[in-house]
Design an enzyme around this catalytic site. Sequence first.
Site, short mmCIF file in Angstrom:
data_model
loop_
_atom_site.label_atom_id
_atom_site.label_comp_id
_atom_site.label_asym_id
_atom_site.label_seq_id
_atom_site.Cartn_x
_atom_site.Cartn_y
_atom_site.Cartn_z
N ARG A 1 0.84 -1.21 0.00
CA ARG A 1 0.00 0.00 0.00
C ARG A 1 0.87 1.25 0.00
O ARG A 1 0.53 2.28 -0.55
CB ARG A 1 -0.97 0.02 1.20
CG ARG A 1 -1.77 1.32 1.27
CD ARG A 1 -3.10 1.18 2.01
NE ARG A 1 -2.97 0.55 3.30
CZ ARG A 1 -2.42 1.13 4.37
NH1 ARG A 1 -1.94 2.36 4.31
NH2 ARG A 1 -2.35 0.49 5.51
N TYR B 1 -13.95 17.61 -15.52
CA TYR B 1 -14.44 16.24 -15.50
C TYR B 1 -15.57 16.12 -14.46
O TYR B 1 -15.45 16.65 -13.35
CB TYR B 1 -13.27 15.31 -15.14
CG TYR B 1 -13.65 13.87 -15.07
CD1 TYR B 1 -13.95 13.16 -16.22
CD2 TYR B 1 -13.74 13.22 -13.84
CE1 TYR B 1 -14.32 11.83 -16.15
CE2 TYR B 1 -14.10 11.89 -13.76
CZ TYR B 1 -14.40 11.20 -14.91
OH TYR B 1 -14.76 9.88 -14.84
N ASP C 1 -5.03 19.37 -14.70
CA ASP C 1 -5.47 18.03 -15.09
C ASP C 1 -5.16 17.90 -16.58
O ASP C 1 -5.88 18.42 -17.43
CB ASP C 1 -6.96 17.85 -14.81
CG ASP C 1 -7.45 16.44 -15.19
OD1 ASP C 1 -6.78 15.76 -15.99
OD2 ASP C 1 -8.52 16.05 -14.69
N LYS D 1 -6.88 6.87 -19.39
CA LYS D 1 -7.18 7.38 -20.73
C LYS D 1 -5.97 7.25 -21.66
O LYS D 1 -5.46 6.16 -21.81
CB LYS D 1 -7.68 8.83 -20.60
CG LYS D 1 -8.66 9.05 -19.44
CD LYS D 1 -10.02 8.42 -19.67
CE LYS D 1 -10.91 8.41 -18.43
NZ LYS D 1 -11.20 9.72 -17.87
#
Length: 386
Positions: free
Chosen positions: A54, A107, A177, A202
């Site tokens: 993690r 977004y 972004d 993406k």
Amino acid sequence: MKFKTQLLHSNGGADAQTGALTTPIYQSSTFTYGTAAEGKARFAGEQPGFIYSRMGNPTVQALEQQLAKLEGAEEALVLASGMAAVSSIFYALVSQGDEIAFIDPVYGGTAAFLINTLTRAGIKVSRYQSDDDLLENISLATKIILFEPITNPNLRVNDYRKIKAAAAKTGAITVCDNTFLTPYLFKPLEYGIDIVMHSGTKYLSGHGDIIAGVVAGRSELMQPIRTIALKHIGAPIGPQEAYLLQRGMRTLALRMDAHLAGAIEVAEFLATHPKVNNVIFPGLASDAGHKVLAETVGVFGGMVSIELTGGFARAARFLDQLQLFTQAVSLGDLESLACHPASTTHAAMDHASRLAAGVSDDLIRFSIGVEDPADLIADLKQALEF
Ligand SMILES: *Cc1c(COP(=O)(O)O)cnc(C)c1O
């Protein structure tokens, strides 16, 4: 090294132990430290070494080091999703009572997080309608500014130079972004933006087979983001996904070149079609964002949006006729995708906010894939007849 060369030669080279040329997938949740003294030293940060996946994993670390080089960043962090990237940045860098700003639209998931969730933590969230609006009207209390250089889904262009000028008035941290452009086309950190983030789902991964997020910037900013994202929220990427992201990135430049060329051809066709009311693509000389993007980035991305007249019913008739374009959200896949944002990705916004942000009921968004553009144009042409 030029970027295309860097893409293939920045992954740290062959594995020191085995000579493997691609990064091995270290599918292990925990890592032995051998002795109690070594364990103590690793936990104290006095000895390097992995502890628990993690917090860090060798496959993920190799990818992070590569992305830092590609972005020109001191440090990069790869997470479970683009939304993990967005939320970790804000949770790490703001406190109750702070004010942050974003330029509409962003977004849909980002807008929902900021407006619905971050405000509940006592953060004031201010939205601006454009880069000019931000520059003229920015609240002097603003701590962070988030923007997309090409907005999702209506492809309006925000000029990073205006964002920087606005940030200079308040000392705000700027966050770009950059999902739509990728570091192949634009590296915000080189132009003085503080933090760059991506949905790695993406274009970066490019094959539509993983969910991933990336954040990169100066270590001073990245350290608190890393702590929150991994230790507190707990949103690491898994080693299999990290491997697939690194694999996908090997062809980033080849794919982006094909997306860019296809988008120009498709947009030029749509611009001449009598049934298309409006084509939104910054590559068209007539587009409002053309000049700024030509000056700052030099290319125009692989996304094209149009408006037909007749709202959802008309859009649905057209979309349901498409044969090659797949109706799906997401973008940057090899295959072309089409969606109606007002009824899908941006449905959670109320109608008035959607219209103010430029997301009309007539808007259809295409992610142009790497198929032969002639086939894409033929498909659009036949579907527009209905
Ligand atoms: C998809 C997307 C996100 C969110 O990323 P996920 O990987 O889906 O969590 C954020 N910003 C933009 C511009 C996106 O397209």
